[in-house]
Design a protein around this motif. Sequence first.
Motif, PDB file in Angstrom:
ATOM      1  N   VAL A 109       0.832  -1.211   0.000  1.00  0.00           N
ATOM      2  CA  VAL A 109       0.000   0.000   0.000  1.00  0.00           C
ATOM      3  C   VAL A 109       0.863   1.256   0.000  1.00  0.00           C
ATOM      4  O   VAL A 109       0.617   2.204  -0.753  1.00  0.00           O
ATOM      5  N   VAL A 110       1.899   1.265   0.825  1.00  0.00           N
ATOM      6  CA  VAL A 110       2.710   2.468   1.019  1.00  0.00           C
ATOM      7  C   VAL A 110       3.588   2.781  -0.184  1.00  0.00           C
ATOM      8  O   VAL A 110       3.632   3.924  -0.658  1.00  0.00           O
ATOM      9  N   MET A 111       4.298   1.785  -0.707  1.00  0.00           N
ATOM     10  CA  MET A 111       5.301   2.058  -1.739  1.00  0.00           C
ATOM     11  C   MET A 111       4.715   2.556  -3.065  1.00  0.00           C
ATOM     12  O   MET A 111       5.323   3.440  -3.691  1.00  0.00           O
ATOM     13  N   PRO A 112       3.565   2.060  -3.532  1.00  0.00           N
ATOM     14  CA  PRO A 112       3.011   2.659  -4.753  1.00  0.00           C
ATOM     15  C   PRO A 112       2.698   4.144  -4.589  1.00  0.00           C
ATOM     16  O   PRO A 112       2.895   4.929  -5.519  1.00  0.00           O
ATOM     17  N   LEU A 113       2.217   4.519  -3.418  1.00  0.00           N
ATOM     18  CA  LEU A 113       1.923   5.938  -3.175  1.00  0.00           C
ATOM     19  C   LEU A 113       3.194   6.775  -3.197  1.00  0.00           C
ATOM     20  O   LEU A 113       3.235   7.858  -3.799  1.00  0.00           O
ATOM     21  N   LEU A 114       4.251   6.275  -2.565  1.00  0.00           N
ATOM     22  CA  LEU A 114       5.519   7.006  -2.558  1.00  0.00           C
ATOM     23  C   LEU A 114       6.131   7.048  -3.955  1.00  0.00           C
ATOM     24  O   LEU A 114       6.711   8.067  -4.360  1.00  0.00           O
ATOM     25  N   GLY A 115       6.002   5.950  -4.697  1.00  0.00           N
ATOM     26  CA  GLY A 115       6.502   5.934  -6.065  1.00  0.00           C
ATOM     27  C   GLY A 115       5.781   6.939  -6.940  1.00  0.00           C
ATOM     28  O   GLY A 115       6.397   7.621  -7.768  1.00  0.00           O
ATOM     29  N   ARG A 116       4.471   7.043  -6.743  1.00  0.00           N
ATOM     30  CA  ARG A 116       3.692   8.023  -7.518  1.00  0.00           C
ATOM     31  C   ARG A 116       4.093   9.451  -7.174  1.00  0.00           C
ATOM     32  O   ARG A 116       4.227  10.306  -8.060  1.00  0.00           O
ATOM     33  N   LEU A 117       4.317   9.713  -5.904  1.00  0.00           N
ATOM     34  CA  LEU A 117       4.745  11.053  -5.497  1.00  0.00           C
ATOM     35  C   LEU A 117       6.099  11.398  -6.105  1.00  0.00           C
ATOM     36  O   LEU A 117       6.315  12.521  -6.583  1.00  0.00           O
ATOM     37  N   ALA A 118       7.021  10.443  -6.101  1.00  0.00           N
ATOM     38  CA  ALA A 118       8.345  10.686  -6.661  1.00  0.00           C
ATOM     39  C   ALA A 118       8.259  10.931  -8.166  1.00  0.00           C
ATOM     40  O   ALA A 118       8.912  11.837  -8.700  1.00  0.00           O
ATOM     41  N   ALA A 119       7.450  10.135  -8.859  1.00  0.00           N
ATOM     42  CA  ALA A 119       7.300  10.311 -10.304  1.00  0.00           C
ATOM     43  C   ALA A 119       6.709  11.676 -10.632  1.00  0.00           C
ATOM     44  O   ALA A 119       7.140  12.345 -11.583  1.00  0.00           O
ATOM     45  N   GLY A 120       5.725  12.106  -9.852  1.00  0.00           N
ATOM     46  CA  GLY A 120       5.139  13.422 -10.062  1.00  0.00           C
ATOM     47  C   GLY A 120       6.135  14.539  -9.823  1.00  0.00           C
ATOM     48  O   GLY A 120       6.199  15.517 -10.574  1.00  0.00           O
ATOM     49  N   ALA A 121       6.938  14.388  -8.769  1.00  0.00           N
ATOM     50  CA  ALA A 121       7.935  15.409  -8.456  1.00  0.00           C
ATOM     51  C   ALA A 121       8.988  15.528  -9.553  1.00  0.00           C
ATOM     52  O   ALA A 121       9.530  16.619  -9.797  1.00  0.00           O
ATOM     53  N   GLY A 179       8.382  14.905 -12.729  1.00  0.00           N
ATOM     54  CA  GLY A 179       7.740  15.234 -14.000  1.00  0.00           C
ATOM     55  C   GLY A 179       7.773  14.108 -15.013  1.00  0.00           C
ATOM     56  O   GLY A 179       7.857  14.353 -16.221  1.00  0.00           O
ATOM     57  N   MET A 180       7.684  12.870 -14.544  1.00  0.00           N
ATOM     58  CA  MET A 180       7.731  11.728 -15.450  1.00  0.00           C
ATOM     59  C   MET A 180       6.431  11.582 -16.225  1.00  0.00           C
ATOM     60  O   MET A 180       5.365  11.976 -15.739  1.00  0.00           O
ATOM     61  N   ASP A 181       6.526  10.999 -17.423  1.00  0.00           N
ATOM     62  CA  ASP A 181       5.309  10.737 -18.193  1.00  0.00           C
ATOM     63  C   ASP A 181       4.597   9.509 -17.622  1.00  0.00           C
ATOM     64  O   ASP A 181       5.063   8.893 -16.656  1.00  0.00           O
ATOM     65  N   VAL A 182       3.470   9.163 -18.231  1.00  0.00           N
ATOM     66  CA  VAL A 182       2.635   8.092 -17.684  1.00  0.00           C
ATOM     67  C   VAL A 182       3.373   6.755 -17.638  1.00  0.00           C
ATOM     68  O   VAL A 182       3.371   6.053 -16.622  1.00  0.00           O
ATOM     69  N   GLY A 183       4.015   6.393 -18.743  1.00  0.00           N
ATOM     70  CA  GLY A 183       4.711   5.111 -18.798  1.00  0.00           C
ATOM     71  C   GLY A 183       5.823   5.013 -17.774  1.00  0.00           C
ATOM     72  O   GLY A 183       5.971   3.998 -17.079  1.00  0.00           O
ATOM     73  N   GLU A 184       6.629   6.064 -17.662  1.00  0.00           N
ATOM     74  CA  GLU A 184       7.719   6.068 -16.687  1.00  0.00           C
ATOM     75  C   GLU A 184       7.186   6.059 -15.265  1.00  0.00           C
ATOM     76  O   GLU A 184       7.743   5.384 -14.385  1.00  0.00           O
ATOM     77  N   SER A 185       6.112   6.803 -15.017  1.00  0.00           N
ATOM     78  CA  SER A 185       5.543   6.859 -13.674  1.00  0.00           C
ATOM     79  C   SER A 185       5.053   5.495 -13.226  1.00  0.00           C
ATOM     80  O   SER A 185       5.315   5.060 -12.103  1.00  0.00           O
ATOM     81  N   ARG A 186       4.344   4.799 -14.111  1.00  0.00           N
ATOM     82  CA  ARG A 186       3.865   3.460 -13.762  1.00  0.00           C
ATOM     83  C   ARG A 186       5.041   2.503 -13.552  1.00  0.00           C
ATOM     84  O   ARG A 186       5.012   1.661 -12.643  1.00  0.00           O
ATOM     85  N   ALA A 187       6.072   2.643 -14.376  1.00  0.00           N
ATOM     86  CA  ALA A 187       7.255   1.790 -14.212  1.00  0.00           C
ATOM     87  C   ALA A 187       7.924   2.038 -12.869  1.00  0.00           C
ATOM     88  O   ALA A 187       8.347   1.098 -12.183  1.00  0.00           O
ATOM     89  N   LEU A 188       8.020   3.305 -12.467  1.00  0.00           N
ATOM     90  CA  LEU A 188       8.657   3.627 -11.186  1.00  0.00           C
ATOM     91  C   LEU A 188       7.838   3.078 -10.025  1.00  0.00           C
ATOM     92  O   LEU A 188       8.397   2.577  -9.042  1.00  0.00           O
ATOM     93  N   VAL A 189       6.516   3.132 -10.133  1.00  0.00           N
ATOM     94  CA  VAL A 189       5.651   2.576  -9.087  1.00  0.00           C
ATOM     95  C   VAL A 189       5.916   1.083  -8.918  1.00  0.00           C
ATOM     96  O   VAL A 189       6.103   0.593  -7.797  1.00  0.00           O
ATOM     97  N   PHE A 190       5.984   0.361 -10.034  1.00  0.00           N
ATOM     98  CA  PHE A 190       6.132  -1.094  -9.938  1.00  0.00           C
ATOM     99  C   PHE A 190       7.534  -1.513  -9.498  1.00  0.00           C
ATOM    100  O   PHE A 190       7.675  -2.480  -8.742  1.00  0.00           O
ATOM    101  N   THR A 191       8.559  -0.805  -9.941  1.00  0.00           N
ATOM    102  CA  THR A 191       9.890  -1.174  -9.473  1.00  0.00           C
ATOM    103  C   THR A 191      10.092  -0.802  -8.011  1.00  0.00           C
ATOM    104  O   THR A 191      10.926  -1.396  -7.327  1.00  0.00           O
ATOM    105  N   SER A 192       9.307   0.141  -7.516  1.00  0.00           N
ATOM    106  CA  SER A 192       9.408   0.533  -6.106  1.00  0.00           C
ATOM    107  C   SER A 192       8.736  -0.473  -5.183  1.00  0.00           C
ATOM    108  O   SER A 192       9.153  -0.638  -4.029  1.00  0.00           O
ATOM    109  N   VAL A 193       7.713  -1.162  -5.672  1.00  0.00           N
ATOM    110  CA  VAL A 193       6.916  -2.017  -4.787  1.00  0.00           C
ATOM    111  C   VAL A 193       7.253  -3.501  -4.920  1.00  0.00           C
ATOM    112  O   VAL A 193       7.177  -4.243  -3.928  1.00  0.00           O
TER     113      VAL A 193
END
Length: 327
Positions: A240-252, A254-268
């Motif tokens: 639960v926690v790591m996808p949220l943190l990954g999304r925050l990092a991707a937003g900070a 300025g990643m695009d959609v594909g990169e943001s989703r990739a960062l979420v999954f590699t984080s969790v």
Amino acid sequence: MSKRSLQRHQVAVYAVAVLVAVALGVGRPGAARSLERLINPVLAVLLYVTFLEVPFVRIRAAFRDRRFMAAALGMNFLVVPPVAWALSHFLPPEPVILVGAFMVLLTPCIDYVISFTDLAGGDAEQVTAATPVLMVVQLLLLPAYLWLFVGPAVAGAIEAGPFLEAFLVIIAGPLALAWLTEVSAERSPRAERWQSAMGWLPVPMMGATLLVVIASQLPRVQDSIGQIAAVVPVYVAFLVVMPLLGRLAAGALGMDVGESRALVFTSVTRNSLVVLPLALALPAEYALAPAVVVTQTLVELTGMVVLTRVVPAWLVPDRTTSSATAS
């Protein structure tokens, strides 16, 4: 059934593998030692067919994105450790439980994270490009993190040899073989047919890996299920926690959609099946640690069913597509 359909139903395949493994582990406990010898070979084949999923020519381009590589390293080795440390306070204060939990939570996934990222519409090429780097860095940092979080006595009991062997046999070997296969496929129709046939194997091989691992370890730990179950809420909280943190990092960043989703999954996603040989190499007093590691796999695979839907639909939606559809 198409390969895409097989990927979409992969959790059902894994569930069947787990049920068969439990039946085998309970009904034929004498087979555990023989099955344990198959763990590393099965893992090596799993990673070979996984690395074949993304062309290496495109991986070279993915390495040029230093921002994603830095973000993946930062999330996994700067953000995850304090999260794991905080969650460990909810675990029983038993070294064997703590060691198993830290071993798996501190090591980022390098195999099925690729297919789950792809299923969620993420940039699987970026994840694939990052996996060898993530593996090397976790090889270097895991003993230090265990020393920091569990203590020098436990860290000293861990030998670098098994983990280095796992890297060479399970990661470097399959990676090199996959590259050679792809180079050959560009020149030989026979090699191209081989590569295409291998594309059907990631999901069946993951099922085979789960079957071998669980059936080989269950006889060891079936009298300690209560202790092992104590880690499940912590693993769920991590999901639960790591996808949220990954999304925050991707937003900070300025990643695009594909990169943001990739960062979420590699984080969790975690490296449970690849770190397992290291857990098996621990001294006898840590005999429950492999089961603690494998439990994370079962929790995570269940969580992936949710995350492959929640991430694209809610956490990292593609607003460009939504706007185009609306207009």
